[in-house]
Design a protein around this motif. Sequence first.
Motif, PDB file in Angstrom:
ATOM      1  N   ASN A 168     -64.906 -21.311   2.580  1.00 40.49           N
ATOM      2  CA  ASN A 168     -63.951 -20.316   3.092  1.00 40.49           C
ATOM      3  C   ASN A 168     -62.510 -20.784   2.893  1.00 40.49           C
ATOM      4  OD1 ASN A 168     -63.418 -17.827   4.170  1.00 40.49           O
ATOM      5  ND2 ASN A 168     -63.723 -18.447   6.296  1.00 40.49           N
ATOM      6  N   TYR A 169     -62.260 -21.369   1.738  1.00 44.20           N
ATOM      7  CA  TYR A 169     -61.009 -22.076   1.442  1.00 44.20           C
ATOM      8  C   TYR A 169     -59.783 -21.182   1.582  1.00 44.20           C
ATOM      9  CZ  TYR A 169     -57.601 -24.760  -1.319  1.00 44.20           C
ATOM     10  OH  TYR A 169     -56.499 -25.442  -1.737  1.00 44.20           O
ATOM     11  N   ASN A 170     -59.798 -20.016   0.962  1.00 45.74           N
ATOM     12  CA  ASN A 170     -58.609 -19.147   0.955  1.00 45.74           C
ATOM     13  C   ASN A 170     -58.236 -18.686   2.356  1.00 45.74           C
ATOM     14  OD1 ASN A 170     -58.220 -19.318  -1.808  1.00 45.74           O
ATOM     15  ND2 ASN A 170     -59.595 -17.601  -2.235  1.00 45.74           N
ATOM     16  N   HIS A 171     -59.234 -18.303   3.153  1.00 45.07           N
ATOM     17  CA  HIS A 171     -58.952 -17.880   4.539  1.00 45.07           C
ATOM     18  C   HIS A 171     -58.354 -19.041   5.333  1.00 45.07           C
ATOM     19  CE1 HIS A 171     -59.442 -16.079   8.506  1.00 45.07           C
ATOM     20  NE2 HIS A 171     -60.015 -17.215   8.879  1.00 45.07           N
ATOM     21  N   TYR A 172     -58.935 -20.200   5.169  1.00 43.37           N
ATOM     22  CA  TYR A 172     -58.482 -21.396   5.884  1.00 43.37           C
ATOM     23  C   TYR A 172     -57.035 -21.728   5.532  1.00 43.37           C
ATOM     24  CZ  TYR A 172     -59.075 -26.032   8.012  1.00 43.37           C
ATOM     25  OH  TYR A 172     -58.977 -27.138   8.812  1.00 43.37           O
ATOM     26  N   ASN A 215     -54.704 -19.748   4.168  1.00 43.65           N
ATOM     27  CA  ASN A 215     -53.772 -18.696   4.605  1.00 43.65           C
ATOM     28  C   ASN A 215     -53.498 -18.776   6.106  1.00 43.65           C
ATOM     29  OD1 ASN A 215     -53.484 -17.636   2.032  1.00 43.65           O
ATOM     30  ND2 ASN A 215     -55.205 -16.211   2.267  1.00 43.65           N
ATOM     31  N   HIS A 216     -54.503 -19.195   6.866  1.00 43.31           N
ATOM     32  CA  HIS A 216     -54.338 -19.279   8.324  1.00 43.31           C
ATOM     33  C   HIS A 216     -53.429 -20.440   8.718  1.00 43.31           C
ATOM     34  CE1 HIS A 216     -55.316 -18.737  12.547  1.00 43.31           C
ATOM     35  NE2 HIS A 216     -55.602 -20.033  12.636  1.00 43.31           N
ATOM     36  N   TYR A 217     -53.557 -21.566   8.030  1.00 41.61           N
ATOM     37  CA  TYR A 217     -52.841 -22.772   8.459  1.00 41.61           C
ATOM     38  C   TYR A 217     -51.569 -23.078   7.679  1.00 41.61           C
ATOM     39  CZ  TYR A 217     -56.682 -23.912  11.566  1.00 41.61           C
ATOM     40  OH  TYR A 217     -57.601 -23.878  12.574  1.00 41.61           O
TER      41      TYR A 217
END
Length: 521
Positions: A489-493, A495-497
Amino acid sequence: MQYSILWADDEIDLLKPYIMFLESKGYDVTPVNSGADALEEVEKSKFDVVFLDENMPGMTGLEVLPQIKQLKPNLPVIMITKSEEEHIMEEAIGSKIADYLIKPLNPNQILLAVKKILDKKRLEEEKTNLSYQQEFRQLAMQYQDRIDHNEWAEIYKKLIFWELEIDRTENKSMAEVLNMQKSEANANFARFIEENYEEWLNDPKIDKPLMSHQLMRKKVFPLVKDNSPLFFLLIDNLRFDQWKILEGLLQDYFTVEEESSYYSILPTTTAYARNSIFAGMLPSEIEKQYPKHWVQDIGDSEDEEGFNQYEDFFFQEQIRRSRLTFKSSYYKILNTTQGKSLVDNFNNLMQNQLNVVVYNFVDMLSHARTDMAMIKELAPDESGYRSITASWFTHSPLFDLLKKISEKKGRLIITTDHGMIRVQNPAKIVGDRSVNTNLRYKQGKNLNWDDKDHVLVCRKPERFFLPKINVSTTYVFTMEDYFFAYPNNYNHYVNHYRNTFQHGGVSLEECIIPFVYLTAK
């Protein structure tokens, strides 16, 4: 830009030479000869500044002034008078005038007063930009040389100075250049830490900075006196730039006797750095001597305070080991209610020679900013973060406490355990479920990472005086503005941080932190 000036004076005809002088400088001047006319003009037209004679027949300048402020609260007013009586000056200043001129006037005096108000921002920005440009090259050359820990601290303080100066300018036109220079400085600083940190901890003979585990013994305990209470205030996660903002708010109450810095140990987190401060020991030494009181930072827990349950115990143990005898207290403030309770208990604090107060607001703010969209909007960058910190402090029980310390002529130390950095760039890492959750450092036995250039690796934790959970335990720290991200889930992670404030790694902002000693005014 064409500026418009309203000039009210009952002898306005005699001031024609001055009006012509201002008009020759590009200002549009509207002359009136009474307070009533001045109010009428202010109500119907837009002006950038008002010249107001204090001694006019009918309505005096002092009578007109509050009515102008009611109509246009932000309209600057320059009071002009023949009188040098103190009560007139005080009344005018109390009514929030922008400047105060005494007759007879001269043209340059008038022009200076106007420029101070109307051209102040432009002139300050031009001067700031020019001065920074002149120092830019000197700073760049300095941090590319082989320099020591003291010089790095001075470079960081200079960068903070220019960051704050540029932030105060209207257009912030040099901000991008400064950010690029800070980024380059951080890259060089990371290499400096990589080359020197292990030696600092293991070679007693080399020159090294003051570090977390030495702070109480070398800087705090020597200041304890029998007849003058000392307050040791540790604001968790407070960066040097945030301290400089607080300094401005405290200048009416305290004199800064010493402003210095020290280096946080690695990892630059509460669990390690703050326990080391109060224990006066490095993490592996604490674990060895007090195994029941060392809480290991592993697994999926994100409750940083859970790792710091025994600070008071460590603090008392350090006093005992130092063979000191003085009356002390320890308070940890996690919310406003606890803060108010401490203020209510202030008289009892004055009976102690050393009072330790740990305040957790700034750390909570950094975590809230990561998770709450509203906080991200309020503090989108370092400037916003400083602003929200100042707003909190101004309205906090902590400010009330410090005012009481000043009132009772107490002495004060303000410091922190580590700073933080706004992270931008992800570095992929793989580990099992036992790996800790911190984004800036990881520890574990099966760690794999791709980025070799922006990661500081510690394969022998004992050399960094860090607890070794397993035989093959490795610690890795991100450097500069990088943060660890898992491939799943690299992209979500990411973008969140990305663009959040984090700590635990190696950067100027995290490692070089303020130590300030203040006395009451």
